[in-house]
Design an enzyme around this catalytic site. Sequence first.
Site, short mmCIF file in Angstrom:
data_model
loop_
_atom_site.label_atom_id
_atom_site.label_comp_id
_atom_site.label_asym_id
_atom_site.label_seq_id
_atom_site.Cartn_x
_atom_site.Cartn_y
_atom_site.Cartn_z
N LYS A 425 58.13 27.48 52.35
CA LYS A 425 56.73 27.11 52.58
C LYS A 425 55.96 28.34 53.02
O LYS A 425 56.42 29.10 53.88
CB LYS A 425 56.65 26.03 53.67
CG LYS A 425 55.26 25.81 54.25
CD LYS A 425 55.28 24.92 55.49
CE LYS A 425 53.94 24.94 56.21
NZ LYS A 425 53.92 24.08 57.42
N TRP A 526 53.10 18.42 51.93
CA TRP A 526 52.26 17.41 52.59
C TRP A 526 51.65 17.89 53.90
O TRP A 526 51.40 17.11 54.80
CB TRP A 526 53.05 16.11 52.83
CG TRP A 526 53.74 15.60 51.63
CD1 TRP A 526 53.17 15.09 50.50
CD2 TRP A 526 55.16 15.57 51.39
NE1 TRP A 526 54.14 14.73 49.59
CE2 TRP A 526 55.36 15.02 50.11
CE3 TRP A 526 56.27 15.93 52.14
CZ2 TRP A 526 56.62 14.83 49.56
CZ3 TRP A 526 57.53 15.76 51.59
CH2 TRP A 526 57.69 15.20 50.33
N HIS A 527 51.37 19.19 53.99
CA HIS A 527 50.78 19.73 55.21
C HIS A 527 49.33 20.14 54.98
O HIS A 527 48.87 21.13 55.54
CB HIS A 527 51.61 20.93 55.71
CG HIS A 527 53.01 20.55 56.12
ND1 HIS A 527 53.98 21.49 56.40
CD2 HIS A 527 53.60 19.34 56.29
CE1 HIS A 527 55.11 20.87 56.72
NE2 HIS A 527 54.89 19.57 56.66
N TYR A 528 48.64 19.40 54.15
CA TYR A 528 47.24 19.75 53.88
C TYR A 528 46.38 19.52 55.12
O TYR A 528 46.67 18.67 55.96
CB TYR A 528 46.71 18.96 52.68
CG TYR A 528 46.96 17.47 52.70
CD1 TYR A 528 46.06 16.62 53.32
CD2 TYR A 528 48.08 16.92 52.10
CE1 TYR A 528 46.28 15.25 53.33
CE2 TYR A 528 48.31 15.56 52.11
CZ TYR A 528 47.40 14.72 52.74
OH TYR A 528 47.63 13.37 52.77
#
Length: 592
Positions: A425, A526-528
């Site tokens: 990431k 999914w870390h928006y």
Amino acid sequence: MGLFWVVKLLFLSLLSLNILSCFSSQGENFSKFGYPYIRRASTFSSSSSSSASSSGRQNTFDYIIVGGGTSGCPLAATLSQNFSVLLLERGGVPFSNFNVSYLKNFHISLADTSPESASQPFVSTDGVINSRARVLGGGTCINAGFYTRASTRYVASAGWDPKLVNESFPWIERQIVHWPKLAPWQKAVKDSLLEVGVSPFNGFTYDHIFGTKVGGTIFDKFGRRHTAAELLASGNPAKLNVLVHATVQKILFDTTGKKPKAVGVIFKDENGSQHQAFLSKRLSSEIIVSSGAIGSPQLLLLSGIGSKAELKRMNLSVVLANKFVGKGMSDNPMNTVFIPTKNAVEQSLIQTVGITKLGLYIEASSGFGQSSNSIHCHHGIMSAEIGQLSTIPPKQRTPKAIEEFIQNKQYLPHEAFKGGFILEKIASPLSKGHLNLTSTNIEDTPSVTFNYFSHPSDLRRCVDGIRMMEKIVRSKHFSNYAQCDDVSMEKLLNMSVKANVNLIPKHTNVTASLEQFCRDTVITIWHYHGGCNVGRVVDSDYKVLGVNGLRVIDGSTFNNSPGTNPQATVMMMGRYMGVKMLRDRLGRTAGV
């Protein structure tokens, strides 16, 4: 039961009568789960007042929180210690949802696209399919469970009080966080990270520090998930009211003063009936939006706060012009490789993480979908059913491609279901995007653009990450564990195409090829975040600029995602801001 407790229970019961009179006695509540203050939205009795400025409102609360998610639940529980709180959540409860509750079903929950699902898929304009939470507890109900705090540097940059931060994290941890039993796959990755120089080993720790560590998890030793919804158990039942299946349509404002003032909300229940709820007359009563990076800017826009051009395009009245609402959207890009093994491996989600000085994080998962005989086999977070067709470039990940893969998945070679993933990431991506309305219906996900790898720094770090993953795969510790000598390279390459999983690129010394690999295989972790950024949409206390009685408290206010995984910090933020708001109103004697 002692006299003290009898008197206290009687007192709490009398206190609650005034608030509970807003609710129909015929509706279902969730006492069987230990939460009698959670009810279906249809039990709410609408106010007789039809005007936001009318006197004699029946349904008034000191705080109305829109969004019962990762930040909204701890925030509501905290504020209810001293003030009446109405928490409105568009989804249902997680307590009896087995796909939510158990680690072994993590991938199934994300693959579920039914209207009742806890996750709601959306596709960014970049072509990357993502998921939004649609359940009480928010993202803590559908994520990989990894729990790790923000760094001290992040806390300082956010302007948070370190003492209160260090009081708020343990409040979360005592209730829902556990230490994992390290799975073999995670141990192999841990040892390999240290072998390739991601050191030192920091052991089991919540702290965000350079090196390799094992973090916490919201899954207990039985593999059962514990979510932010459980933090509501710390609330004051006499003052806390939680409505599920309550979809807020817009915020109501009184525009007669110098500044617009938030006074109430309109929401629909599970039957489509419309209701109104209002703030009390107390001077400091507020509406708090905690609907996440997609929902919060969307609700502000639909309520008339945003770019004049955007609002005019959607034929919405302008309450306050702010061109930054929905801007500064960002998602941390993730790229992965699949490592096949001779034997099936134990299921595991994120437990080990390598925090590098290159601006990227290395994590791992394993063992989802061990059987190749069923059409329902999944590959965990890489499941094509959630859109992660990782060997197909983003713009080609169409609904048709997904459906074809689902239909053909039962014919995959058995090696496709043995092994696990190594993930990388990008930390603090410099690529930014934006959000725009597609309709005036709150249930329609807006158009979201993240512009993955539009900044060259993000692409360089991705290339560094792929090269590091190659070192891990070739390290002694990992190769001894994950060797798969009986599978030919040709079979592996064919398998990777059929199973839509990536193997390590053959030529990791060619930068241009790796850059293309990054672009073609990008997915989400999914870390928006962003869309209501501090300094642009809200101030340092998360009050919406130019408006009274309105705050946004969630990840939409972040300029960067905290730590390797943000859920710990977002929950802490809910608790932190709840305590801070109580102390601001009541002094240090606030009952928290």
